[in-house]
Design an enzyme around this catalytic site. Structure first.
Site, PDB file in Angstrom:
ATOM      1  N   ARG A  23       0.796  -1.260   0.256  1.00 11.92           N
ATOM      2  CA  ARG A  23      -0.063   0.062  -0.007  1.00 11.92           C
ATOM      3  C   ARG A  23       0.888   1.194   0.048  1.00 11.92           C
ATOM      4  O   ARG A  23       0.392   2.090  -0.719  1.00 11.92           O
ATOM      5  CB  ARG A  23      -0.911   0.209   1.208  1.00 11.92           C
ATOM      6  N   ASN A  41      -5.777  -3.115   2.007  1.00 15.63           N
ATOM      7  CA  ASN A  41      -5.951  -4.494   2.255  1.00 15.63           C
ATOM      8  C   ASN A  41      -7.340  -5.101   2.356  1.00 15.63           C
ATOM      9  O   ASN A  41      -8.216  -4.295   2.874  1.00 15.63           O
ATOM     10  CB  ASN A  41      -5.082  -5.052   3.616  1.00 15.63           C
TER      11      ASN A  41
END
Length: 98
Positions: A23, A41
């Site tokens: 990320r 996620n």
């Protein structure tokens, strides 16, 4: 902003993409390309999100998501859905959603 179309696409990335700073790297790459959107996620162990910006930059980011990712990630598959041209960006920055 150039006259290039603004483009929006949703994505989901499969493989070893959690616990490898995926990320963080995705956010950094998107910001570098001047894109807005988000990344998070999922409970299924994938990473998903949305990209918005000039079409060529979105395409560049899609390639990055498919083939590069974070240094420790292992991307098995990248799915892109809801590809569309948009009149205005729906996000003001690129956020990591917890």
């Amino acid at each position: 902003m150039s006259t290039e179309d603004l483009f929006s696409v949703d994505y989901e990335i499969y493989g070893r993409v959690q616990g490898v700073f995926f990320r963080k790297y995705t956010q950094a790459e998107a910001k570098k390309l001047g894109l807005v959107g988000w990344v998070q996620n999922t409970a299924a162990g994938t990473v998903q999100g949305q990209l918005q910006g000039p079409r060529s930059k979105v395409k560049e980011m899609q390639e990055w998501l498919k083939s590069t990712g974070s240094p420790s990630s292992h991307i098995i598959k990248a799915e892109f859905t809801n590809e569309k041209t948009v009149d205005n960006l729906e996000h003001s920055s690129f956020k990591i959603v917890k």
